[in-house]
Design an enzyme around this catalytic site. Structure first.
Site, PDB file in Angstrom:
ATOM      1  N   MET A   1      -8.885   8.162  -0.671  1.00  0.00           N
ATOM      2  CA  MET A   1      -9.749   8.607   0.441  1.00  0.00           C
ATOM      3  C   MET A   1     -10.223  10.035   0.185  1.00  0.00           C
ATOM      4  O   MET A   1      -9.459  10.855  -0.326  1.00  0.00           O
ATOM      5  CB  MET A   1      -8.970   8.558   1.758  1.00  0.00           C
TER       6      MET A   1
ATOM      7  N   GLY B   1      -3.108  -3.984   8.717  1.00  0.00           N
ATOM      8  CA  GLY B   1      -2.358  -4.637   9.799  1.00  0.00           C
ATOM      9  C   GLY B   1      -1.675  -5.927   9.389  1.00  0.00           C
ATOM     10  O   GLY B   1      -1.372  -6.767  10.245  1.00  0.00           O
TER      11      GLY B   1
ATOM     12  N   ASP C   1      -4.624   3.598  -2.340  1.00  0.00           N
ATOM     13  CA  ASP C   1      -5.719   3.947  -1.428  1.00  0.00           C
ATOM     14  C   ASP C   1      -6.246   5.358  -1.704  1.00  0.00           C
ATOM     15  O   ASP C   1      -5.539   6.340  -1.512  1.00  0.00           O
ATOM     16  CB  ASP C   1      -5.224   3.876   0.020  1.00  0.00           C
TER      17      ASP C   1
ATOM     18  N   SER D   1       2.433  -0.123   6.182  1.00  0.00           N
ATOM     19  CA  SER D   1       3.495   0.115   7.168  1.00  0.00           C
ATOM     20  C   SER D   1       4.348  -1.134   7.362  1.00  0.00           C
ATOM     21  O   SER D   1       5.533  -1.026   7.692  1.00  0.00           O
ATOM     22  CB  SER D   1       2.879   0.568   8.499  1.00  0.00           C
TER      23      SER D   1
ATOM     24  N   HIS E   1      -8.193   1.119  -4.569  1.00  0.00           N
ATOM     25  CA  HIS E   1      -9.141   0.876  -3.474  1.00  0.00           C
ATOM     26  C   HIS E   1      -9.848   2.197  -3.189  1.00  0.00           C
ATOM     27  O   HIS E   1      -9.273   3.094  -2.583  1.00  0.00           O
ATOM     28  CB  HIS E   1      -8.353   0.371  -2.245  1.00  0.00           C
TER      29      HIS E   1
ATOM     30  N   ASP F   1      -6.660  -6.481   3.825  1.00  0.00           N
ATOM     31  CA  ASP F   1      -6.084  -5.133   3.887  1.00  0.00           C
ATOM     32  C   ASP F   1      -6.174  -4.589   5.309  1.00  0.00           C
ATOM     33  O   ASP F   1      -7.277  -4.377   5.823  1.00  0.00           O
ATOM     34  CB  ASP F   1      -6.866  -4.230   2.921  1.00  0.00           C
TER      35      ASP F   1
ATOM     36  N   GLY G   1      -1.256   1.788   9.376  1.00  0.00           N
ATOM     37  CA  GLY G   1      -0.612   1.598  10.676  1.00  0.00           C
ATOM     38  C   GLY G   1      -1.505   1.129  11.811  1.00  0.00           C
ATOM     39  O   GLY G   1      -1.109   1.200  12.972  1.00  0.00           O
TER      40      GLY G   1
ATOM     41  N   SER H   1       0.855  -1.193   0.000  1.00  0.00           N
ATOM     42  CA  SER H   1       0.000   0.000   0.000  1.00  0.00           C
ATOM     43  C   SER H   1       0.884   1.233   0.000  1.00  0.00           C
ATOM     44  O   SER H   1       1.609   1.495   0.974  1.00  0.00           O
ATOM     45  CB  SER H   1      -0.890   0.030   1.241  1.00  0.00           C
TER      46      SER H   1
ATOM     47  N   GLY I   1      -9.319   4.145   6.513  1.00  0.00           N
ATOM     48  CA  GLY I   1      -9.040   5.564   6.726  1.00  0.00           C
ATOM     49  C   GLY I   1      -7.582   5.870   7.034  1.00  0.00           C
ATOM     50  O   GLY I   1      -7.098   6.952   6.714  1.00  0.00           O
ATOM     51  N   PHE I   2      -6.892   4.922   7.623  1.00  0.00           N
ATOM     52  CA  PHE I   2      -5.520   5.191   8.052  1.00  0.00           C
ATOM     53  C   PHE I   2      -4.657   3.944   7.947  1.00  0.00           C
ATOM     54  O   PHE I   2      -5.137   2.839   8.192  1.00  0.00           O
ATOM     55  CB  PHE I   2      -5.503   5.688   9.510  1.00  0.00           C
TER      56      PHE I   2
ATOM     57  N   HIS J   1      -0.988  -1.286  -4.456  1.00  0.00           N
ATOM     58  CA  HIS J   1      -2.281  -0.994  -3.802  1.00  0.00           C
ATOM     59  C   HIS J   1      -2.383   0.518  -3.596  1.00  0.00           C
ATOM     60  O   HIS J   1      -1.533   1.128  -2.957  1.00  0.00           O
ATOM     61  CB  HIS J   1      -2.388  -1.738  -2.475  1.00  0.00           C
TER      62      HIS J   1
ATOM     63  N   MET K   1     -12.137   4.551  -1.362  1.00  0.00           N
ATOM     64  CA  MET K   1     -12.839   4.849  -0.112  1.00  0.00           C
ATOM     65  C   MET K   1     -13.474   6.218  -0.315  1.00  0.00           C
ATOM     66  O   MET K   1     -13.062   7.222   0.293  1.00  0.00           O
ATOM     67  CB  MET K   1     -11.858   4.825   1.068  1.00  0.00           C
TER      68      MET K   1
ATOM     69  N   MET L   1     -11.480  -5.909   4.729  1.00  0.00           N
ATOM     70  CA  MET L   1     -10.732  -4.983   5.581  1.00  0.00           C
ATOM     71  C   MET L   1     -10.517  -5.635   6.946  1.00  0.00           C
ATOM     72  O   MET L   1     -11.480  -6.095   7.572  1.00  0.00           O
ATOM     73  CB  MET L   1     -11.511  -3.671   5.784  1.00  0.00           C
TER      74      MET L   1
HETATM   75  C1  DX5 Z   1      -6.629   1.632   5.174  1.00  0.00           C
HETATM   76  C2  DX5 Z   1      -6.066   1.262   3.818  1.00  0.00           C
HETATM   77  C3  DX5 Z   1      -4.937   0.308   3.854  1.00  0.00           C
HETATM   78  C4  DX5 Z   1      -3.730   0.773   4.606  1.00  0.00           C
HETATM   79  C5  DX5 Z   1      -3.009  -0.432   5.094  1.00  0.00           C
HETATM   80  O1  DX5 Z   1      -7.808   2.339   5.004  1.00  0.00           O
HETATM   81  O2  DX5 Z   1      -7.073   0.704   2.999  1.00  0.00           O
HETATM   82  O3  DX5 Z   1      -4.576  -0.095   2.536  1.00  0.00           O
HETATM   83  O4  DX5 Z   1      -2.860   1.541   3.856  1.00  0.00           O
HETATM   84  O5  DX5 Z   1      -1.953   0.001   5.881  1.00  0.00           O
HETATM   85  P1  DX5 Z   1      -1.257  -0.935   6.933  1.00  0.00           P
HETATM   86  O6  DX5 Z   1      -0.691  -2.109   6.175  1.00  0.00           O
HETATM   87  O7  DX5 Z   1      -0.219  -0.058   7.531  1.00  0.00           O
HETATM   88  O8  DX5 Z   1      -2.319  -1.384   7.909  1.00  0.00           O
HETATM   89 ZN    ZN Z   2      -6.483  -0.224   1.021  1.00  0.00          ZN
END
Ligand code: DX5
Ligand code: ZN
Length: 229
Positions: free
Chosen positions: A38, A179, A36, A200, A68, A177, A147, A9, A144-145, A34, A70, A139
Site C-alpha cells: 500500500m 473478511g 499487501d 486477521s 498484491h 481477499d 480486519g 495475509s 486499505g486495511f 499474501h 495497491m 476484493m
Molecule cells: C486489504 C488487503 C487484505 C487484508 C485482508 O486491503 O488486501 O489482504 O490484509 O485482511 P483480513 O483477512 O483481516 O480482512
Molecule cells: Zn490483499
C-alpha cells in the site's frame, strides 16, 4: 477435492518478527504468502515494499509470494518486485493507465500476473486480456486495511468470475481477499473461489498452547473446505 490454497495475509502478522511469523504460518499448513503493498496514494495506508519481499526470500521462504499491489502508478515497481522474488504480481486496473501493457510487463519479468477487482469494479476489465492472466483476485472489502467485514455481494461476483474462468478453459486461479474467516470460508468456496486470503482470520488466532503457531485455525479452515468438496 478442489485444489484449495490458503494465503495468509502478512498484513496482520507481527512485523517485529516477520520471518518467524511467515515460517510458522506456512508450517501450520498454508500455501501462499499474501503480501499487501500500500502506497498512501492509491489506498490510504502505507505498508511494505520490495525490500521486505527480498528479506523473506533471504530468510529462506520458498513458498509462492503473492504480491498484491495497491499502488499507483504500477509499472515502475514491477521489476523491483520481480527481482525481490515475487511469484504472483496482481494490480488494480484503476491504478494502471495501460492494463495490457502492465500485464505484459509482469509476464516479461517472469512472474505470474493478475487483476484485482474492488467491490464496485466490474469484471469487464477481463474481456480482452484473459489470456494474459494467471489469477483473478476479487476484493470482498474495500482495499486499505485488514480486519474489515466480508461484503456479501462478493459471492455473486465469485460465481460470475468462476463461470468466466470455466468457460475459457484457461488455468486461472480465483482468489478472494477481505473478511475471510473459518466461519465463512465454506460458503466462499462454494461460490467458486479456490484461493483464500485471510489476515486477521489467521494471525488473530494463535494457538492456545503455542502462541506462535496457527495449526488450529488452519485445520479448522481445511475442515470447512473439505465439506465443500
Ligand atoms: C486489504 C488487503 C487484505 C487484508 C485482508 O486491503 O488486501 O489482504 O490484509 O485482511 P483480513 O483477512 O483481516 O480482512
Ligand atoms: Zn490483499
Amino acid at each position: 477435492m478442489a485444489d484449495y490454497q490458503i494465503a495468509p495475509s502478512i498484513l496482520s502478522a507481527n512485523f517485529a518478527k516477520l520471518g518467524e511469523e511467515v515460517d510458522n504460518v506456512l508450517a501450520s499448513g498454508t500455501d501462499i504468502v499474501h503480501f499487501d503493498v500500500m502506497d498512501n496514494h492509491y489506498v490510504p495506508n502505507l505498508t511494505i515494499g520490495p525490500l521486505v519481499c527480498e528479506a523473506l526470500r533471504k530468510h529462506g521462504v520458498t513458498a509462492p509470494i503473492d504480491v498484491h499491489l495497491m499502488v499507483s502508478p504500477v509499472d515502475r515497481i514491477v521489476g523491483d518486485f520481480a527481482a525481490a522474488g515475487a511469484t504472483y504480481i496482481t494490480f488494480h486496473p484503476e491504478a494502471s493507465s495501460h492494463i495490457d501493457r502492465t500485464l505484459q510487463l509482469i509476464k516479461a519479468e517472469g512472474c505470474k500476473a493478475g487483476l484485482v477487482f474492488n467491490p464496485a469494479t466490474p469484471l469487464s476489465h477481463l474481456d480482452y486480456v484473459l489470456d494474459k492472466i494467471d489469477m483473478i483476485l476479487l476484493m470482498s472489502v474495500n482495499p486499505g486495511f485488514g480486519g474489515q467485514s466480508f461484503i456479501p455481494s462478493a459471492l455473486d461476483k465469485l460465481r460470475q468470475a468462476r463461470k468466466i474462468i470455466d468457460d475459457s478453459g484457461l488455468d486461472i486461479r480465483l482468489e478472494i481477499d477481505g473478511g475471510v474467516k473459518a466461519d465463512n470460508i465454506a460458503e466462499i468456496a462454494a461460490a467458486g473461489a479456490d484461493t483464500f486470503v485471510s489476515g486477521s482470520g489467521i494471525f488473530g488466532k494463535p494457538g492456545a498452547n503455542d502462541a506462535h503457531r496457527y495449526d488450529t485455525i488452519v485445520a479448522e479452515m481445511r475442515a470447512q473446505l473439505a465439506k465443500v468438496g
